[in-house]
Design a protein around this motif. Structure first.
Motif, PDB file in Angstrom:
ATOM      1  N   ASP B  68      42.026  42.995  41.935  1.00  0.00           N
ATOM      2  CA  ASP B  68      41.724  42.266  43.172  1.00  0.00           C
ATOM      3  C   ASP B  68      40.228  41.925  43.262  1.00  0.00           C
ATOM      4  OD1 ASP B  68      41.599  45.143  43.397  1.00  0.00           O
ATOM      5  OD2 ASP B  68      41.025  44.856  45.484  1.00  0.00           O
ATOM      6  N   GLN B  69      39.355  42.832  42.812  1.00  0.00           N
ATOM      7  CA  GLN B  69      37.910  42.554  42.814  1.00  0.00           C
ATOM      8  C   GLN B  69      37.587  41.412  41.851  1.00  0.00           C
ATOM      9  OE1 GLN B  69      36.504  46.448  41.694  1.00  0.00           O
ATOM     10  NE2 GLN B  69      36.014  47.045  43.795  1.00  0.00           N
ATOM     11  N   TYR B 104      48.479  44.219  38.053  1.00  0.00           N
ATOM     12  CA  TYR B 104      48.293  44.127  39.501  1.00  0.00           C
ATOM     13  C   TYR B 104      47.494  45.321  40.012  1.00  0.00           C
ATOM     14  CZ  TYR B 104      52.032  47.605  39.894  1.00  0.00           C
ATOM     15  OH  TYR B 104      52.782  48.748  39.784  1.00  0.00           O
ATOM     16  N   ASN B 106      46.040  46.538  44.144  1.00  0.00           N
ATOM     17  CA  ASN B 106      45.781  46.285  45.570  1.00  0.00           C
ATOM     18  C   ASN B 106      46.301  44.916  46.035  1.00  0.00           C
ATOM     19  OD1 ASN B 106      44.389  48.777  45.642  1.00  0.00           O
ATOM     20  ND2 ASN B 106      42.551  47.758  44.889  1.00  0.00           N
ATOM     21  N   ALA B 108      46.824  42.178  44.350  1.00  0.00           N
ATOM     22  CA  ALA B 108      46.450  41.001  43.560  1.00  0.00           C
ATOM     23  C   ALA B 108      47.043  41.115  42.163  1.00  0.00           C
ATOM     24  CB  ALA B 108      44.942  40.883  43.477  1.00  0.00           C
ATOM     25  N   SER B 109      47.528  39.973  41.643  1.00  0.00           N
ATOM     26  CA  SER B 109      48.113  39.964  40.305  1.00  0.00           C
ATOM     27  C   SER B 109      47.312  39.023  39.405  1.00  0.00           C
ATOM     28  CB  SER B 109      49.575  39.505  40.394  1.00  0.00           C
ATOM     29  OG  SER B 109      50.155  39.526  39.116  1.00  0.00           O
TER      30      SER B 109
END
Lengths: 271, 175
Positions: B68-69, B104, B106, B108-109
């Motif tokens: 995700d970052q 994936y 948090n 986000a993929s």
């Protein structure tokens, strides 16, 4: 020559206690190997690779104990009330054993890392700090080999050991403080993440390494005593032999000195 | 005979006693006995420490970005090489030395294409750290590292019990 003869006559660093300690260690090594290779089942994720857990964490713990003990003995040497060459010897012996276990930790970790992680080495915080720990304690051992007055050398080394050992808790907590590829603590937590035979074997491996550490430490400490004796008496004997060859008598000789002098004086009388 | 020193004040006595030259006392020089060796050892140790500290500090503080970052910083990262962390999804496909999968973290993929053989423990559901860079919206990886967890589970914990000889207790009906 007298010194060499005396060294050869010395019976070594072993006695009944160390022999029993060595025997217990040997039995424990065999038990750990049997539990680790035969009894303990493979892991659900890691399969047979899990068996390295009975070697690697215990080696790392022995390494920490070695460096921690070195720092403790160094502090005891620096403290004026407890200052004694014994503490200095203990610091030297434990640091050297700590270095041996640190190398073992890095080697077994690397052997484990290649199939499990996919790399022999990576610059994450835990691995980097462990390598740094090895480097600084190798530096400490090198410092111990420098010449000069034994007391000032011991003081210098004690200060360096205390500073170097500050890396131990940082290294241990690296997986908590930073993002690392290395996994976190498995046992030192409220609910351990390992059970059954795996847990039992792992705990026994810690005990085994503890005995191995103690056995090595006793022997290494005694070697340190011999080295000190050689360093102290070596000069006396050399000076005594030199003076005896010139037919000179020195007042107040040590037992070693007397032995050397009596031989030389007899030779001078005969000639 | 003189006491305490090797020199006599009487010149006559010196002529009477012929002092033979003493054999040279050969003492083995300590490993780091000379200043030059100490200097070289010091330079090597300081150099090694500086290298390790530099490597450690530059990597340790931000060893990887979570998926995700990395997605949030995609524009900033551009095509720069970095490490990304996430858990492997179920859609792993391998063909022509390329491994195609998604990770994936948090919510986000990230779609990944890897050009090297994955390690032994690589499989869906396992956390990985990948080294590579963004190629548009796909992460182009050139190294997969498996980040296995700290938990261990026995593959078949009842293995030993099943290997024990079975005994029939009195009164128990045999089949």
């Amino acid at each position: 020559m007298v010194m060499v003869r005396r060294m050869l006559e010395y019976r070594g660093t072993g006695d009944r206690v160390t022999r029993i300690l060595g025997l217990v260690t040997l039995v424990l090594v065999a038990v750990t190997a049997w539990l680790g290779l035969v009894v303990s089942p493979p892991d659900k994720v890691q399969g047979q690779l899990v068996r390295l857990i009975y070697v690697h964490p215990a080696a790392a713990t022995a390494c920490y104990v070695g460096f921690g003990l070195c720092a403790f003995a160094s502090l005891a040497y620096l403290w004026p009330r407890t200052r004694s060459r014994r503490w200095d010897r203990l610091a030297a012996a434990s640091a050297e054993i700590g270095v041996v276990f640190c190398i073992l930790t890095l080697v077994t970790g690397s052997i484990w890392g290649r199939p499990a992680w996919g790399v022999w080495w990576t610059w994450d915080a835990r691995l980097t700090l462990t390598a740094l720990l090895l480097a600084v304690f190798l530096g400490y051992l090198a410092l111990r080999r420098t010449g000069g007055d034994p007391d000032s050398r011991a003081k210098r080394c004690a200060v360096v050991a205390v500073v170097c050992a500050l890396l131990v808790p940082v290294d241990h907590e690296a997986t908590t403080w930073w993002q690392t590829l290395h996994q976190g603590n498995t046992i030192l937590r409220p609910n351990p993440l390992i059970h059954g035979w795996q847990l039992l074997t792992m705990l026994i491996s810690f005990v085994t390494y503890g005995f191995l550490f103690a056995w090595l430490l006793v022997h290494r400490y005694r070697v340190e005593v011999l080295e000190d004796r050689f360093e102290d008496e070596g000069y006396e004997v050399a000076i005594a032999e030199r003076r005896a060859e010139g037919g000179v008598v020195t007042i107040g000789p040590s037992p070693v000195l007397s032995e050397s002098l009596s031989v030389s004086t007899q030779k001078a009388g005969q000639s | 005979m003189a006491l305490t020193t090797g020199e006599s004040s009487d010149p006559a006595s010196t002529s009477r006693i012929a002092v033979p030259p003493a054999p040279r006392v050969v003492r083995r020089r300590a490993f780091l006995g000379s200043r030059r060796r100490q200097f070289v050892a010091g330079v090597v140790i300081v150099g090694a420490m500086a290298f390790l500290i530099f490597q450690g500090l530059s990597n340790a503080t931000e060893y990887f970005l979570t998926a995700d970052q990395a997605v949030a910083q995609r524009a900033h990262l551009g095509t720069k090489q970095f490490r990304i962390e996430g858990t492997v999804e179920q859609n792993v496909r391998q063909a022509d030395h390329l491994t195609d999968f998604s990770i994936y973290a948090n919510g986000a993929s990230v779609a990944v294409v890897d050009s090297n053989d994955p390690p032994q423990l690589f499989r869906p559901g396992i956390p990985v750290v990948l080294e590579g860079h963004w190629s548009g919206s796909i992460f182009s990886s050139d190294l997969i590292m498996v980040k296995h967890s700290a938990s261990y589970t026995e593959a078949h914990p009842d293995r030993l019990k099943s290997q024990l000889p079975t005994t029939t207790t009195p009164g128990e009906a045999s089949p």
